[in-house]
Design a protein around this motif. Sequence first.
Motif, PDB file in Angstrom:
ATOM      1  N   ASN A   1       0.842  -1.197   0.000  1.00 30.89           N
ATOM      2  CA  ASN A   1       0.000   0.000   0.000  1.00 30.89           C
ATOM      3  C   ASN A   1       0.879   1.250   0.000  1.00 30.89           C
ATOM      4  O   ASN A   1       0.402   2.353   0.242  1.00 30.89           O
ATOM      5  CB  ASN A   1      -0.977   0.001   1.178  1.00 30.89           C
ATOM      6  CG  ASN A   1      -0.253   0.007   2.515  1.00 30.89           C
ATOM      7  OD1 ASN A   1       0.982   0.087   2.570  1.00 30.89           O
ATOM      8  ND2 ASN A   1      -1.007  -0.080   3.585  1.00 30.89           N
ATOM      9  N   ILE A   2       2.170   1.049  -0.237  1.00 27.17           N
ATOM     10  CA  ILE A   2       3.131   2.161  -0.307  1.00 27.17           C
ATOM     11  C   ILE A   2       3.698   2.199  -1.718  1.00 27.17           C
ATOM     12  O   ILE A   2       4.263   1.196  -2.185  1.00 27.17           O
ATOM     13  CB  ILE A   2       4.279   1.974   0.706  1.00 27.17           C
ATOM     14  CG1 ILE A   2       3.723   1.850   2.128  1.00 27.17           C
ATOM     15  CG2 ILE A   2       5.271   3.132   0.611  1.00 27.17           C
ATOM     16  CD1 ILE A   2       4.750   1.345   3.137  1.00 27.17           C
ATOM     17  N   PHE A   3       3.504   3.331  -2.377  1.00 26.85           N
ATOM     18  CA  PHE A   3       3.974   3.446  -3.757  1.00 26.85           C
ATOM     19  C   PHE A   3       4.115   4.932  -4.099  1.00 26.85           C
ATOM     20  O   PHE A   3       3.577   5.792  -3.399  1.00 26.85           O
ATOM     21  CB  PHE A   3       3.002   2.776  -4.742  1.00 26.85           C
ATOM     22  CG  PHE A   3       1.609   3.357  -4.713  1.00 26.85           C
ATOM     23  CD1 PHE A   3       0.681   2.924  -3.779  1.00 26.85           C
ATOM     24  CD2 PHE A   3       1.222   4.346  -5.616  1.00 26.85           C
ATOM     25  CE1 PHE A   3      -0.606   3.458  -3.741  1.00 26.85           C
ATOM     26  CE2 PHE A   3      -0.068   4.881  -5.591  1.00 26.85           C
ATOM     27  CZ  PHE A   3      -0.979   4.431  -4.642  1.00 26.85           C
ATOM     28  N   GLU A   4       4.860   5.191  -5.152  1.00 31.81           N
ATOM     29  CA  GLU A   4       5.028   6.574  -5.629  1.00 31.81           C
ATOM     30  C   GLU A   4       4.651   6.652  -7.091  1.00 31.81           C
ATOM     31  O   GLU A   4       4.870   5.692  -7.853  1.00 31.81           O
ATOM     32  CB  GLU A   4       6.503   6.993  -5.468  1.00 31.81           C
ATOM     33  CG  GLU A   4       6.874   7.414  -4.066  1.00 31.81           C
ATOM     34  CD  GLU A   4       8.283   8.011  -3.995  1.00 31.81           C
ATOM     35  OE1 GLU A   4       8.696   8.356  -2.877  1.00 31.81           O
ATOM     36  OE2 GLU A   4       8.949   8.119  -5.044  1.00 31.81           O
ATOM     37  N   GLY A   5       4.087   7.796  -7.465  1.00 35.09           N
ATOM     38  CA  GLY A   5       3.721   8.009  -8.855  1.00 35.09           C
ATOM     39  C   GLY A   5       2.224   7.803  -9.075  1.00 35.09           C
ATOM     40  O   GLY A   5       1.488   7.426  -8.161  1.00 35.09           O
ATOM     41  N   THR A   6       1.824   8.074 -10.304  1.00 33.90           N
ATOM     42  CA  THR A   6       0.434   7.889 -10.736  1.00 33.90           C
ATOM     43  C   THR A   6       0.413   6.808 -11.805  1.00 33.90           C
ATOM     44  O   THR A   6       1.208   6.885 -12.744  1.00 33.90           O
ATOM     45  CB  THR A   6      -0.108   9.212 -11.325  1.00 33.90           C
ATOM     46  OG1 THR A   6       0.029  10.220 -10.326  1.00 33.90           O
ATOM     47  CG2 THR A   6      -1.563   9.074 -11.742  1.00 33.90           C
ATOM     48  N   PRO A   7      -0.467   5.810 -11.671  1.00 30.98           N
ATOM     49  CA  PRO A   7      -0.496   4.732 -12.673  1.00 30.98           C
ATOM     50  C   PRO A   7      -0.737   5.313 -14.067  1.00 30.98           C
ATOM     51  O   PRO A   7      -1.612   6.167 -14.239  1.00 30.98           O
ATOM     52  CB  PRO A   7      -1.668   3.869 -12.244  1.00 30.98           C
ATOM     53  CG  PRO A   7      -1.897   4.194 -10.809  1.00 30.98           C
ATOM     54  CD  PRO A   7      -1.495   5.629 -10.642  1.00 30.98           C
ATOM     55  N   ALA A   8       0.063   4.850 -15.018  1.00 30.18           N
ATOM     56  CA  ALA A   8      -0.080   5.350 -16.388  1.00 30.18           C
ATOM     57  C   ALA A   8      -0.142   4.175 -17.354  1.00 30.18           C
ATOM     58  O   ALA A   8       0.441   3.123 -17.108  1.00 30.18           O
ATOM     59  CB  ALA A   8       1.104   6.250 -16.735  1.00 30.18           C
ATOM     60  N   GLU A   9      -0.858   4.390 -18.460  1.00 27.62           N
ATOM     61  CA  GLU A   9      -0.960   3.346 -19.483  1.00 27.62           C
ATOM     62  C   GLU A   9       0.389   3.177 -20.176  1.00 27.62           C
ATOM     63  O   GLU A   9       1.110   4.141 -20.400  1.00 27.62           O
ATOM     64  CB  GLU A   9      -2.030   3.722 -20.512  1.00 27.62           C
ATOM     65  CG  GLU A   9      -2.122   2.713 -21.658  1.00 27.62           C
ATOM     66  CD  GLU A   9      -3.478   2.664 -22.330  1.00 27.62           C
ATOM     67  OE1 GLU A   9      -4.337   3.497 -22.005  1.00 27.62           O
ATOM     68  OE2 GLU A   9      -3.663   1.762 -23.168  1.00 27.62           O
ATOM     69  N   THR A  10       0.699   1.915 -20.493  1.00 22.67           N
ATOM     70  CA  THR A  10       1.914   1.606 -21.263  1.00 22.67           C
ATOM     71  C   THR A  10       1.511   0.683 -22.415  1.00 22.67           C
ATOM     72  O   THR A  10       0.335   0.378 -22.587  1.00 22.67           O
ATOM     73  CB  THR A  10       2.944   0.864 -20.372  1.00 22.67           C
ATOM     74  OG1 THR A  10       2.357  -0.384 -19.969  1.00 22.67           O
ATOM     75  CG2 THR A  10       3.299   1.689 -19.142  1.00 22.67           C
ATOM     76  N   GLU A  11       2.505   0.237 -23.164  1.00 20.59           N
ATOM     77  CA  GLU A  11       2.217  -0.689 -24.270  1.00 20.59           C
ATOM     78  C   GLU A  11       1.670  -2.015 -23.758  1.00 20.59           C
ATOM     79  O   GLU A  11       0.973  -2.731 -24.445  1.00 20.59           O
ATOM     80  CB  GLU A  11       3.498  -0.938 -25.082  1.00 20.59           C
ATOM     81  CG  GLU A  11       3.959   0.273 -25.871  1.00 20.59           C
ATOM     82  CD  GLU A  11       5.261   0.010 -26.628  1.00 20.59           C
ATOM     83  OE1 GLU A  11       5.655   0.874 -27.425  1.00 20.59           O
ATOM     84  OE2 GLU A  11       5.867  -1.068 -26.414  1.00 20.59           O
ATOM     85  N   GLU A  12       2.028  -2.309 -22.461  1.00 16.76           N
ATOM     86  CA  GLU A  12       1.663  -3.612 -21.884  1.00 16.76           C
ATOM     87  C   GLU A  12       0.288  -3.612 -21.239  1.00 16.76           C
ATOM     88  O   GLU A  12      -0.455  -4.582 -21.333  1.00 16.76           O
ATOM     89  CB  GLU A  12       2.695  -3.990 -20.789  1.00 16.76           C
ATOM     90  CG  GLU A  12       4.042  -4.434 -21.301  1.00 16.76           C
ATOM     91  CD  GLU A  12       4.016  -5.847 -21.863  1.00 16.76           C
ATOM     92  OE1 GLU A  12       4.717  -6.091 -22.849  1.00 16.76           O
ATOM     93  OE2 GLU A  12       3.267  -6.690 -21.332  1.00 16.76           O
TER      94      GLU A  12
END
Length: 158
Positions: free
Chosen positions: A91-102
């Motif tokens: 539940n600890i993370f940095e950044g904002t989820p972003a779409e990738t090719e995968e």
Amino acid sequence: MLFKKVYTLIFVRTENQILLGLKKRGFGVNKWNGFGGKVEQNELIVDGAARELKEECCLDVKTSDLKNIAHLEFTFEGEPLLMDVRVFSTNIFEGTPAETEEMSPKWFNYEDIPFNDMWPDDRVWFPYMLKGKLIYGRFHYKGLDTILDYKIQELESM
Ligand SMILES: Nc1nc(SCCc2ccccc2)c2[nH]cnc2n1
């Protein structure tokens, strides 16, 4: 004789939501899943997990914040591969989820998990994960959609 190959799967969770990705290509395409993939020969499993998360949805996690919560094994009728999947949660993370090719990432409320568009085994073991249980599970498939048999057990420790 089966050839065992180690894979990772990371689930990023908040109090009310879980992050899933829609696989855009390759194994498990068009299914929602956690983030992960093959572990390279020269890397630790947790490093492989963090690497895949970053590659697949641009989130950064520290390996020390990853909790190993499940050990899953998948076999497929007529195939020599045994997929040894190490599942992690954080539940600890940095950044904002972003779409990738995968992957196309999306946050889901726990009551809205899209099991009909996920691997069939997920509806068996997700409830254990969501309750904070540690599990071992093995699932024997015929094709990609039919579970011929399975075993699941709660563990006191991984
Ligand atoms: N939830 C879930 N995940 C997987 S594969 C996860 C590991 C992986 C492997 C290859 C590419 C990316 C990720 C499954 N296989 C059979 N049932 C399954 N359920």
